[in-house]
Design a protein around this motif. Structure first.
Motif, short mmCIF file in Angstrom:
data_model
loop_
_atom_site.label_atom_id
_atom_site.label_comp_id
_atom_site.label_asym_id
_atom_site.label_seq_id
_atom_site.Cartn_x
_atom_site.Cartn_y
_atom_site.Cartn_z
N ALA A 149 -2.79 11.51 -11.64
CA ALA A 149 -3.58 10.94 -12.58
C ALA A 149 -2.79 9.69 -13.15
N GLU A 150 -1.77 9.25 -12.73
CA GLU A 150 -1.23 7.97 -12.74
C GLU A 150 -0.48 8.01 -14.21
N GLU A 151 0.03 9.26 -14.61
CA GLU A 151 0.74 9.07 -15.67
C GLU A 151 2.25 8.73 -15.42
N PRO A 152 2.72 8.06 -16.31
CA PRO A 152 4.36 7.47 -16.03
C PRO A 152 5.05 8.72 -15.57
N THR A 153 5.87 8.45 -14.66
CA THR A 153 6.93 9.52 -14.44
C THR A 153 8.15 8.72 -13.63
N ALA A 154 9.12 9.52 -13.60
CA ALA A 154 10.24 9.10 -12.88
C ALA A 154 10.83 10.23 -11.89
N THR A 155 11.49 10.01 -10.74
CA THR A 155 11.95 10.84 -10.03
C THR A 155 13.33 10.45 -9.11
N VAL A 156 13.81 11.27 -8.43
CA VAL A 156 14.97 10.96 -7.68
C VAL A 156 14.93 10.82 -6.07
N ILE A 157 15.24 10.03 -5.64
CA ILE A 157 15.47 10.00 -3.93
C ILE A 157 17.09 10.13 -3.60
N ALA A 158 17.16 11.25 -3.06
CA ALA A 158 18.61 11.34 -2.53
C ALA A 158 18.75 11.28 -1.07
N CYS A 159 19.89 10.61 -0.56
CA CYS A 159 20.18 10.64 0.82
C CYS A 159 21.83 10.24 0.96
N ALA A 160 22.36 10.78 1.62
CA ALA A 160 23.57 10.35 2.16
C ALA A 160 23.69 9.00 2.36
N ASP A 161 22.91 8.50 3.18
CA ASP A 161 22.58 6.86 3.40
C ASP A 161 21.86 6.27 2.27
N HIS A 162 22.82 5.41 1.44
CA HIS A 162 22.16 4.93 0.41
C HIS A 162 21.30 3.84 0.86
N ASP A 163 21.53 2.87 1.86
CA ASP A 163 20.33 1.95 2.34
C ASP A 163 19.00 2.60 2.64
N ARG A 164 18.98 3.95 3.21
CA ARG A 164 17.88 4.54 3.64
C ARG A 164 17.21 5.18 2.26
N ALA A 165 17.91 5.57 1.28
CA ALA A 165 17.23 5.92 0.07
C ALA A 165 16.49 4.71 -0.83
N VAL A 166 17.39 3.46 -0.54
CA VAL A 166 16.76 2.35 -1.39
C VAL A 166 15.56 1.93 -0.39
N ALA A 167 15.41 2.07 0.87
CA ALA A 167 14.16 1.71 1.65
C ALA A 167 13.01 2.79 1.16
N LEU A 168 13.19 3.96 1.04
CA LEU A 168 12.19 4.95 0.39
C LEU A 168 11.84 4.37 -0.95
N GLN A 169 12.71 4.18 -1.84
CA GLN A 169 12.68 3.65 -3.18
C GLN A 169 11.60 2.56 -3.23
N HIS A 170 11.63 1.49 -2.56
CA HIS A 170 10.80 0.61 -2.30
C HIS A 170 9.44 1.04 -1.95
N ALA A 171 9.40 1.94 -1.05
CA ALA A 171 8.21 2.45 -0.15
C ALA A 171 7.33 3.39 -1.36
N CYS A 172 7.80 3.62 -2.55
CA CYS A 172 7.12 4.48 -3.32
C CYS A 172 7.15 4.29 -4.80
N THR A 173 7.46 2.79 -5.00
CA THR A 173 7.25 2.28 -6.38
C THR A 173 6.00 1.81 -6.84
N THR A 174 5.37 2.19 -7.62
CA THR A 174 4.02 1.71 -8.37
C THR A 174 4.15 1.55 -9.67
N GLY A 175 3.19 1.23 -10.35
CA GLY A 175 3.20 1.09 -11.80
C GLY A 175 3.29 2.13 -12.61
N TYR A 176 3.23 3.21 -11.93
CA TYR A 176 3.09 4.67 -12.69
C TYR A 176 4.27 5.50 -12.12
#
Length: 338
Positions: A149-176
């Motif tokens: 329903a696009e209510e604001p929330t935050a989450t964690v993406i955990a990965c031993a490879d920090h760069d891979r986690a950052v790539a996923l972070q960019h891939a799921c960042t939205t206004g909510y």
């Protein structure tokens, strides 16, 4: 540098899988959702909806669906595994030969496997034959309906490879949907698995008619025992004070949208496991199974888990809710920081 995530396969079209697929499509990714039932895939493609799991939620046009896993997986940069924890191994074994080489494997499942006592990322590494650095996990306050329903929330993406986690972070960042990265995969996974069991305990207490003091006590002491177990496995204790620990725990223990909390309420009212399952539309809450594997893991490591063990005995050994409450409140006094 890890390449950007442009094409995503999400395997599992339940409420959380569909919601995470929506998040990534809203972030501009080309997302293909695999649904076991062709009629679910057809609803996503033709009506941009998944009425069985997310009624009333409009899905983006960038999200398409299929019941053919090979079609879903073709060319994917990231593969999101959105199936229940206890079925992950069997499902992944059937998909293993279809996985694109080098793709990031992302676990949405929260649990510890029965029998092997492996965390979900460990199951993925074992079955897919990939290094730990190729596997990421998503954890945090992830109540699917609110996120869909696009209510604001935050989450964690955990990965031993920090760069891979950052790539996923960019891939799921939205206004909510805001994500944070973490390299403590163990802590994030234990927080996600443990909160389901503690939410059952909170639901049991609510079903017995107890209020906020009881729930707050169970949340706090439940966090303490989950952190003890995680630390014994090498997790960073600070992880449990963050989104994957306290954040997920508070949401799951407090919300009527939480399947585990709701399931526990039925048990607290004196219903049997079968009656609670029937009231839950035939679905067993993850914590009902995970409490057994988490307690076995605690036994293996010599870590005391009184709340999880009490939940296990209510679910599987016939302990009544009243007996559970009496046992927990009557435990020997001790320092809080022990």
């Amino acid at each position: 540098m890890t390449a950007p995530v442009r094409r995503v396969a999400v395997l599992g079209a339940g409420s959380w899988g569909t919601t995470f697929a929506k998040v990534m499509a809203d972030a501009g990714r080309d997302v293909r959702l695999w649904a076991r039932r062709p009629e679910v895939a057809a609803a996503v493609n033709e009506r941009h909806a998944n009425p069985d799991y997310l009624p009333g939620i409009a899905l983006p046009a960038l999200l398409t669906a299929t019941s053919d896993p090979a079609e879903a997986l073709e060319g994917a940069d990231a593969v999101v595994l959105a199936v229940p924890s206890q079925t992950l191994r069997a499902n992944l074994a059937s998909w293993r030969d279809l996985l694109p080489p080098g793709c990031t494997l992302v676990s949405l499942a929260k649990g510890v496997e029965l029998g092997t006592l492996l965390r979900m990322s460990e199951v993925i590494c074992e079955v897919a034959g990939v290094p730990a650095e190729q596997v990421a996990v998503v954890s945090g306050p992830n109540l699917a309906r609110e996120i869909a329903a696009e209510e604001p929330t935050a989450t964690v993406i955990a990965c031993a490879d920090h760069d891979r986690a950052v790539a996923l972070q960019h891939a799921c960042t939205t206004g909510y949907f805001r994500s944070y990265t973490n390299t403590d995969v163990v802590g994030c996974e234990l927080g996600g698995a443990g909160k389901n069991v503690i939410a059952l305990a909170c639901g049991i207490a609510a079903g017995m008619g107890f209020g906020d003091n009881t729930r707050a006590s169970l949340i706090t002491r439940g966090l303490a025992e989950t952190a003890r177990l995680g630390t014994a496995l090498g997790a960073d204790p600070l992880t449990f004070a963050g989104l994957a620990g306290l954040g997920d725990l508070v949401a799951t223990c407090s919300s009527p949208l939480s399947r585990n909390r709701t399931f526990g309420e039925h048990l607290g009212r004196g219903e049997s496991l079968a009656q609670a399952e029937a009231a839950n539309h035939g679905q067993v809450a993850e914590g009902v199974k995970s409490c057994k594997s988490i307690c076995a893991l605690g036994d293996r490591l010599g870590v005391e888990l009184p709340i999880a063990d009490a939940v296990r005995r209510v679910c599987h050994e016939g302990l009544s809710a009243a007996e559970m409450g009496k046992e927990l409140i009557s435990r020997a006094p001790r320092p809080e920081s022990e």
